[in-house]
Enzyme design. Structure first.
Site, PDB file in Angstrom:
ATOM      1  N   LYS A   1      30.155 -31.451 -41.307  1.00  0.00           N
ATOM      2  CA  LYS A   1      30.165 -30.208 -40.530  1.00  0.00           C
ATOM      3  C   LYS A   1      31.453 -30.063 -39.710  1.00  0.00           C
ATOM      4  O   LYS A   1      31.799 -28.969 -39.282  1.00  0.00           O
ATOM      5  CB  LYS A   1      28.927 -30.121 -39.656  1.00  0.00           C
ATOM      6  CG  LYS A   1      27.674 -29.873 -40.504  1.00  0.00           C
ATOM      7  CD  LYS A   1      26.412 -29.759 -39.701  1.00  0.00           C
ATOM      8  CE  LYS A   1      25.236 -29.420 -40.593  1.00  0.00           C
ATOM      9  NZ  LYS A   1      24.814 -30.550 -41.470  1.00  0.00           N
TER      10      LYS A   1
HETATM   11  C1  LIG Z   1      24.113 -30.423 -42.727  1.00  0.00           C
HETATM   12  C2  LIG Z   1      24.086 -31.615 -43.602  1.00  0.00           C
HETATM   13  C3  LIG Z   1      23.676 -31.536 -44.970  1.00  0.00           C
HETATM   14  C4  LIG Z   1      23.162 -30.258 -45.596  1.00  0.00           C
HETATM   15  O1  LIG Z   1      24.178 -29.324 -45.811  1.00  0.00           O
HETATM   16  P1  LIG Z   1      23.825 -27.788 -46.110  1.00  0.00           P
HETATM   17  O2  LIG Z   1      25.109 -27.064 -46.080  1.00  0.00           O
HETATM   18  O3  LIG Z   1      22.896 -27.371 -45.001  1.00  0.00           O
HETATM   19  O4  LIG Z   1      23.148 -27.741 -47.444  1.00  0.00           O
HETATM   20  C5  LIG Z   1      23.750 -32.688 -45.746  1.00  0.00           C
HETATM   21  N1  LIG Z   1      24.164 -33.855 -45.219  1.00  0.00           N
HETATM   22  C6  LIG Z   1      24.542 -33.992 -43.924  1.00  0.00           C
HETATM   23  C7  LIG Z   1      24.966 -35.320 -43.410  1.00  0.00           C
HETATM   24  C8  LIG Z   1      24.515 -32.874 -43.071  1.00  0.00           C
HETATM   25  O5  LIG Z   1      24.899 -33.013 -41.775  1.00  0.00           O
END
Ligand SMILES: *Cc1c(COP(=O)(O)O)cnc(C)c1O
Length: 494
Positions: free
Chosen positions: A111
């Site tokens: 993120k």
């Molecule tokens: C947010 C997140 C996901 C999921 O990603 P999306 O874009 O919501 O599908 C997967 N792995 C981790 C470690 C995350 O923080």
């Protein structure tokens, strides 16, 4: 490039307006009117550039009211050695897979790619829309998003950020990541109760007209850093181009060869970014959607029926514990041929009954491009051990879900195309689950767990996690969810 809404294709706003607004007024998500095209020649040229330049080039196709110079400055600030001391998005060969490591940012999860860049895009967008307001970002977090948003917005001029986390429902490391956050413009509260209570509280604050009025008098306006904001999705498209460039540079593929991409999926944002990369000219074969036991997407892709009326599981891959994958709405919009009426009807059905069914053509088109599977916690743990024993590579629980589903895909299809697995978090971020998967007992103390995982794996834990031990917890206040509004007003001096 103009942006429409998934529920109103006649609406047209600029990219800056889409980023400032977040969500369209009738509830739809902003989508580009078309996909910028990158030729194979352009992609080959990109492979000679560092990550931030690749990212700026891809973003330039979408954010056309930003100059190339502005985007390069934003990308340099976001992806430079300050935030990403090592390479931003390195590609590592693990067995036959190419693992795209997206966890070298300040919070050790993918993120950061969106949230290191988005504050700069947001403040520039506010200026472009002719506003001089200070943006007040409110976030309710179940863990990863809150810290990534704090790290991205800390001390960014023209912004303030307040994060609410559910007290007791997050790990000690996650709590410390947030409560030790530095910055003059940040605030963090523990909200008693669960994530839903904190999220409802934030929604209440957003929709309080009287509060909005008091805010306006002070030159402030609320905004969100939610994952449905286009400003969070766009930066994620770039790293799939970057992975392809690295495979080219390493000689793993020839220009024009198709690659498969496996993505551990929750809200469908990250895998949608991979699909969009394909629509922009990146040679993509199959997209493999990997879920944990909350396998609503696996069922949807195989049957065409989306049904959230099911048990919710708390799993070892908590960032994928989601039953409503908001970004799927964007895929449905494009694949249905921008049928905004159909999308509005499906989403209304979802809100009213918790389910919807897509028609046969739409389902067939989705199946042609996506393959889906899931792994439960036992399979996830087994995969972590298996990959570690056979290759020496340690992956986190989310990435392990992707590995397992990819193995299932190969068994089912025999497709051996070169494959990128998106690795979304550092194994040290989910250290106790990873340690237990390796057959070791996790100590009760978080920092002892990090050391134990270092010993078991021979790897070094990221400094941003180990250094938390010595940092002062600045924010210790816990409040009742019903008092969240009062807390925000007090913090802003209203
Ligand atoms: C947010 C997140 C996901 C999921 O990603 P999306 O874009 O919501 O599908 C997967 N792995 C981790 C470690 C995350 O923080």
């Amino acid at each position: 490039m103009r942006y429409h809404s998934t529920r109103n294709r006649y609406l047209a706003v600029s990219s800056a307006q889409a980023i400032v607004a977040g969500l369209s007024r009738e509830g739809g998500l902003f989508v580009p009117e078309s996909f910028p095209q990158f030729t194979l020649k352009q992609i080959a040229t990109m492979s000679g550039l560092p990550y931030s330049k690749r990212a700026a080039a891809v973003l330039g196709g979408f954010l056309t009211d930003f100059s190339a110079q502005e985007l390069e400055a934003c990308a340099d600030a976001a992806y430079g050695t300050g935030a990403f001391p090592r390479a931003a998005a390195p590609l590592v060969k693990v067995g036959d897979a190419h693992v795209l490591e997206l966890f070298h940012g300040p919070t050790c999860a993918f993120k950061d790619f969106a949230l290191q860049l988005m504050p700069h895009l947001l403040t520039a967008s506010v200026a472009k829309t002719g506003s001089d307001k200070t943006m007040v970002i409110l976030v309710a977090t179940s863990g990863d998003t809150g810290k990534a948003a704090l790290a991205g917005f800390a001390d960014v001029p023209g912004t303030k950020i307040c994060v609410f986390y559910p007290s007791g429902a997050i790990s000690g490391i996650q709590r410390r990541q947030m409560t030790t956050q530095t910055g003059e413009n940040v605030m963090v509260y523990a909200a008693r109760g669960n994530f839903d209570a904190a999220q409802s509280g934030v929604k209440r604050i957003f929709t309080d007209a009287a509060l909005a009025h008091r805010l306006e008098e002070k030159g402030l306006a609320f905004s969100s850093a939610n994952s449905i904001n286009w400003g969070r999705l766009a930066p994620q498209i770039a790293y799939y181009f970057s992975a392809y460039c690295d495979m080219l540079a390493a000689g793993s593929i020839k220009i024009g060869d198709k690659i498969n991409i496996v993505v551990p999926t929750g809200n469908f944002g990250n895998i949608l970014a991979a699909w969009i990369a394909g629509r922009c000219g990146l040679p993509v074969g199959k997209l493999i959607c990997a879920s944990n036991s909350n396998n609503v997407l696996t069922d949807f892709i195989s049957t065409g029926i989306y049904n959230r009326n099911r048990d919710f599981y708390v799993t070892a891959s908590p960032s994928m514990d989601i039953l409503v994958s908001s970004n799927l709405e964007r895929l449905l919009y494009f694949i249905s041929g921008q049928d905004d009426k159909k999308i509005a009807a499906l989403m209304q059905a979802l809100a009213a009954t918790g389910k919807y069914t897509v028609d046969r053509d739409l389902h067939a088109a989705i199946k042609a491009q996506f393959w889906a599977g899931f792994a439960n916690d036992a399979q996830t743990a087994h995969t972590i051990k298996d990959v570690f024993d056979s290759t020496g590579y340690l992956c986190d629980t989310h990435t392990a879900v992707a590995h397992k589903v990819w193995q299932d895909y190969i068994l089912a299809t025999g497709d051996s195309a070169p494959t990128v697995i998106a690795s979304t978090a550092s194994p040290f971020k989910f250290a106790s689950s990873v340690l237990e998967a390796l057959g070791k007992q996790a100590p009760a103390d978080d920092f002892a767990t990090l050391s134990a995982l270092e010993a078991a794996s021979g790897l070094k834990a990221p400094v941003s996690l180990t250094a938390l031990q010595g940092l002062v917890e600045r924010f210790e206040e816990a409040i009742e969810p019903r008092n969240m509004e009062q807390a925000v007003a007090h913090w802003l001096g209203l």
